[in-house]
Scaffold this active site. Sequence first.
Site, PDB file in Angstrom:
ATOM      1  N   ASN A  92     -11.525  20.687   0.613  1.00 51.61           N
ATOM      2  CA  ASN A  92     -11.547  20.601  -0.844  1.00 51.61           C
ATOM      3  C   ASN A  92     -12.561  19.549  -1.326  1.00 51.61           C
ATOM      4  O   ASN A  92     -13.388  19.825  -2.199  1.00 51.61           O
ATOM      5  CB  ASN A  92     -10.154  20.242  -1.349  1.00 51.61           C
ATOM      6  CG  ASN A  92     -10.067  20.346  -2.856  1.00 51.61           C
ATOM      7  OD1 ASN A  92      -9.879  21.430  -3.394  1.00 51.61           O
ATOM      8  ND2 ASN A  92     -10.244  19.222  -3.551  1.00 51.61           N
ATOM      9  N   THR A 117     -14.262   5.551  -4.635  1.00 56.23           N
ATOM     10  CA  THR A 117     -13.013   4.781  -4.571  1.00 56.23           C
ATOM     11  C   THR A 117     -13.147   3.527  -3.726  1.00 56.23           C
ATOM     12  O   THR A 117     -13.956   3.491  -2.788  1.00 56.23           O
ATOM     13  CB  THR A 117     -11.903   5.667  -3.965  1.00 56.23           C
ATOM     14  OG1 THR A 117     -10.760   4.855  -3.654  1.00 56.23           O
ATOM     15  CG2 THR A 117     -12.342   6.312  -2.669  1.00 56.23           C
ATOM     16  N   TYR A 141      -8.600  10.627   2.974  1.00 56.62           N
ATOM     17  CA  TYR A 141      -9.036  10.626   1.574  1.00 56.62           C
ATOM     18  C   TYR A 141     -10.277   9.751   1.405  1.00 56.62           C
ATOM     19  O   TYR A 141     -11.294  10.183   0.845  1.00 56.62           O
ATOM     20  CB  TYR A 141      -7.894  10.125   0.679  1.00 56.62           C
ATOM     21  CG  TYR A 141      -8.355   9.751  -0.704  1.00 56.62           C
ATOM     22  CD1 TYR A 141      -8.711  10.728  -1.617  1.00 56.62           C
ATOM     23  CD2 TYR A 141      -8.466   8.411  -1.087  1.00 56.62           C
ATOM     24  CE1 TYR A 141      -9.170  10.377  -2.879  1.00 56.62           C
ATOM     25  CE2 TYR A 141      -8.910   8.063  -2.341  1.00 56.62           C
ATOM     26  CZ  TYR A 141      -9.261   9.045  -3.234  1.00 56.62           C
ATOM     27  OH  TYR A 141      -9.723   8.707  -4.471  1.00 56.62           O
TER      28      TYR A 141
HETATM   29  N1  UFG Z   1       3.854   0.518  -4.015  1.00 55.48           N
HETATM   30  C1  UFG Z   1       5.171   0.108  -3.869  1.00 55.48           C
HETATM   31  N2  UFG Z   1       6.152   0.949  -4.291  1.00 55.48           N
HETATM   32  C2  UFG Z   1       5.894   2.172  -4.833  1.00 55.48           C
HETATM   33  C3  UFG Z   1       4.547   2.593  -4.974  1.00 55.48           C
HETATM   34  C4  UFG Z   1       3.548   1.735  -4.558  1.00 55.48           C
HETATM   35  O1  UFG Z   1       5.449  -0.973  -3.381  1.00 55.48           O
HETATM   36  O2  UFG Z   1       6.855   2.890  -5.168  1.00 55.48           O
HETATM   37  C5  UFG Z   1       2.785  -0.388  -3.610  1.00 55.48           C
HETATM   38  C6  UFG Z   1       1.861   0.211  -2.571  1.00 55.48           C
HETATM   39  O3  UFG Z   1       2.388   0.008  -1.268  1.00 55.48           O
HETATM   40  C7  UFG Z   1       0.579  -0.569  -2.840  1.00 55.48           C
HETATM   41  C8  UFG Z   1       0.609  -0.827  -4.343  1.00 55.48           C
HETATM   42  O4  UFG Z   1       1.966  -0.638  -4.725  1.00 55.48           O
HETATM   43  O5  UFG Z   1       0.634  -1.785  -2.175  1.00 55.48           O
HETATM   44  C9  UFG Z   1      -0.249   0.134  -5.124  1.00 55.48           C
HETATM   45  O6  UFG Z   1       0.050   1.457  -4.708  1.00 55.48           O
HETATM   46  P1  UFG Z   1      -0.486   2.743  -5.476  1.00 55.48           P
HETATM   47  O7  UFG Z   1       0.068   3.933  -4.746  1.00 55.48           O
HETATM   48  O8  UFG Z   1      -0.204   2.610  -6.915  1.00 55.48           O
HETATM   49  O9  UFG Z   1      -2.048   2.658  -5.296  1.00 55.48           O
HETATM   50  P2  UFG Z   1      -2.931   2.534  -3.960  1.00 55.48           P
HETATM   51  O10 UFG Z   1      -3.457   1.139  -3.936  1.00 55.48           O
HETATM   52  O11 UFG Z   1      -2.238   3.006  -2.752  1.00 55.48           O
HETATM   53  O12 UFG Z   1      -4.027   3.641  -4.211  1.00 55.48           O
HETATM   54  C10 UFG Z   1      -5.062   3.500  -5.125  1.00 55.48           C
HETATM   55  C11 UFG Z   1      -5.496   4.869  -5.603  1.00 55.48           C
HETATM   56  C12 UFG Z   1      -6.073   5.662  -4.468  1.00 55.48           C
HETATM   57  C13 UFG Z   1      -7.169   4.877  -3.810  1.00 55.48           C
HETATM   58  C14 UFG Z   1      -6.671   3.528  -3.415  1.00 55.48           C
HETATM   59  C15 UFG Z   1      -7.768   2.674  -2.882  1.00 55.48           C
HETATM   60  O13 UFG Z   1      -4.408   5.549  -6.139  1.00 55.48           O
HETATM   61  O14 UFG Z   1      -6.583   6.873  -4.956  1.00 55.48           O
HETATM   62  O15 UFG Z   1      -6.138   2.842  -4.532  1.00 55.48           O
HETATM   63  O16 UFG Z   1      -7.238   1.861  -1.915  1.00 55.48           O
HETATM   64  F1  UFG Z   1      -7.593   5.496  -2.712  1.00 55.48           F
END
Ligand code: UFG
Length: 333
Positions: A92, A117, A141
Amino acid sequence: MNLLVTGGAGYIGSHTVRRLLGAGHRVTVLDNLSSGHPEALPPGATLERVDLLDLEAVREVFGRVKPDGLVHFAALIEVGESMRAPARYYRNNVVGSLNLLQANAETVKAPVVFSSTAAVYGDAESTPIPEDAPKGPTSVYGETKLMTEQMLNAFERSHGVRHVKLRYFNVCGAEPGGQIGEDHPNKTHLIELALLTALGQREKMMIFGEDYPTPDGTCIRDYIHVVDLADAHVLAVQALADGGDSATYNVGLGHGFSVRQVLDAVDEVITADGLPPLTREVAPRRAGDPPSLVADSRRIKEDLGWTPHFTDLREIIRTAWEWHRQHPHGFAK
Ligand code: UFG
């Protein structure tokens, strides 16, 4: 300009389409609506329901629309899912982007603004992270985004197609007024989940790991408001229209907040509305989460004059809260 915006019906895409129309551009949105919402599009945008994997259909759109600029958002975006279904992600995101770049190179050779990203950096050696920091995605990703960045370099070398790569950090918030906001088929983002929990759709918030090498033990991220990010796209489109060279920019606030700090800010916002604070539970670490990701965004400020306006975390969360409260089930009727 006459812009073709892929993924324009998605969360970041739909906020950006509004800003692009506001800046006087014409916008055709190319979206397969696998996760986007036609309701998120403002009246001024034209929707072409096309899948980037259908090269003939993409060619047909280029022949008809003859865009003079592209903004490329369309992609699958979930880190966890990309580890479970790598083929789907490579096909994709990489093949889809390749088809777009090929159809563009065969026809109009329009400059491209690409949605990349912070995940291309993987486990950063130190923060804030500058654009030239080593790349090492820890997820499929992130790899698909880095591969698309490399394809952009190749298409510039071989076909003279200029581009701007925007590497987003943690995008959040919503257009003030509550008309559009975040609504993904699978909810994984911290702020969205916290606000849906506040609305009673989930029982409690899980904190994924409190043993990280950070001051309070939880992961640190750089939370950038979607409208500020949309503005960065408008500036990038303009820079390319003005004949600017290809460039790569981080887009983040430049300072980080821990998971606990985000949940504290959410509690402040929701308790001001008379709701109880969220119930929290510490859970194991989530696979693939780097401890800390904070942007060094000086380059986009210096080159394009970009300035984020939403710098207060509670204010950012309030805009998202406005959307979720008015649309507790997203765009669903
Ligand atoms: N987290 C929790 N509880 C939850 C959800 C998230 O503790 O219910 C934590 C995650 O472990 C992380 C932080 O919150 O430490 C942020 O998590 P998100 O899922 O909100 O975002 P990410 O940092 O994982 O991901 C984002 C974008 C992705 C991108 C990434 C780059 O959504 O598309 O940043 O690292 F790839």
